[in-house]
Design a protein around this motif. Structure first.
Motif, PDB file in Angstrom:
ATOM      1  N   TYR A 135       3.527  93.156  44.846  1.00  0.00           N
ATOM      2  CA  TYR A 135       4.722  92.736  44.401  1.00  0.00           C
ATOM      3  C   TYR A 135       5.343  91.813  45.092  1.00  0.00           C
ATOM      4  N   THR A 139       5.499  88.171  43.420  1.00  0.00           N
ATOM      5  CA  THR A 139       6.879  88.010  42.925  1.00  0.00           C
ATOM      6  C   THR A 139       7.832  87.128  43.938  1.00  0.00           C
ATOM      7  N   TYR A 143       8.738  83.257  44.367  1.00  0.00           N
ATOM      8  CA  TYR A 143      10.112  82.941  43.744  1.00  0.00           C
ATOM      9  C   TYR A 143      10.817  82.020  45.173  1.00  0.00           C
ATOM     10  N   TYR A 156      16.308  85.762  38.378  1.00  0.00           N
ATOM     11  CA  TYR A 156      15.742  86.529  39.394  1.00  0.00           C
ATOM     12  C   TYR A 156      16.745  85.831  40.759  1.00  0.00           C
TER      13      TYR A 156
END
Length: 235
Positions: A135, A139, A143, A156
């Protein structure tokens, strides 16, 4: 300005001599041994590593009262992300598989039901760690890399990660307790004790890794978000 334990002018060999656990930091920055009497700055330059980032991680791990305000200054975030990614590869591709090999050998003579239970606990834990780190790789780091490139995502921010970043040591603690309290090692006691030592060491290493993420990485990203107007009102 705070005077931290280790400076760029210190000899790299002195760092390792004082705290051998820093060997894992060296490997995660892709710094090899054989640096003689070279300073931290010289060794980092030779390996293409950002010195400020290296010292931020080292001093964070070695100081009980580390201050981000005076310690994170100058940290190169791409370099820190590379360090964290390398740590993930170390745990998933080397350390945990190696512990499993030793564990299988240590419990080879035990009843099948017992060995099955122990290995299931261990494999469940590894799966938990794998999901946790995948993860972050897919992610969180993606990001942050986009954020640093100027791409802002509307749904986010680093607070989302921070809120769900839970400890990953519960199953490992259960496994240790099962082995320590209930497993009769017999003739394989030396090997099993060695595996337990590795498990304790790995658990500590994982906790330190999560501390770097929670108290060094996350606040630095929050600063970037604040500068770019991303942080406020979106947690």
């Amino acid at each position: 300005m705070t005077q931290h334990k280790y400076q760029a002018t210190d000899r790299m060999s002195d760092l390792v001599g004082e705290d051998y656990s820093l060997l894992t930091v060296l490997s995660r920055f892709n710094i090899s041994l054989g640096f003689g009497d070279q300073s931290v700055a010289e060794v980092c330059a030779r390996h293409g590593v950002d010195t400020c980032t290296f010292l931020s991680v080292v001093n964070f791990l070695c100081e009980n009262d580390y201050s981000l305000e005076n310690g994170g200054e100058g940290t190169n975030l791409p370099s820190l992300i590379s360090y964290l990614k390398n740590a993930h590869r170390y745990f998933l591709g080397f350390k945990l598989p190696l512990i499993r090999v030793k564990l299988v050998e240590a419990i080879a003579s035990s009843p099948k039901e017992v060995s099955f239970l122990i290995l299931r606990f261990f494999d469940d834990y590894v799966l938990e760690v794998k999901r946790h780190m995948e993860y972050e790789d897919r992610t969180v780091f993606t990001y942050v890399e986009q954020l640093l490139d100027g791409t802002l995502l509307p749904d986010y921010n680093i607070g989302v990660f921070s809120k769900r970043h839970s400890p990953i040591g519960a199953k490992l603690s259960e496994l240790k307790n099962i082995i320590i309290k209930y497993y009769p090692a017999g003739e394989s006691s030396n090997l099993l004790n060695e595996v337990l030592f590795d498990i304790f060491s790995c658990e500590r290493d994982l906790l330190e890794h999560c501390r770097v993420e929670d108290y060094l990485f996350v606040p630095l990203i929050a600063q970037v978000e604040k500068e770019r107007g991303v942080w406020a009102g979106k947690c």
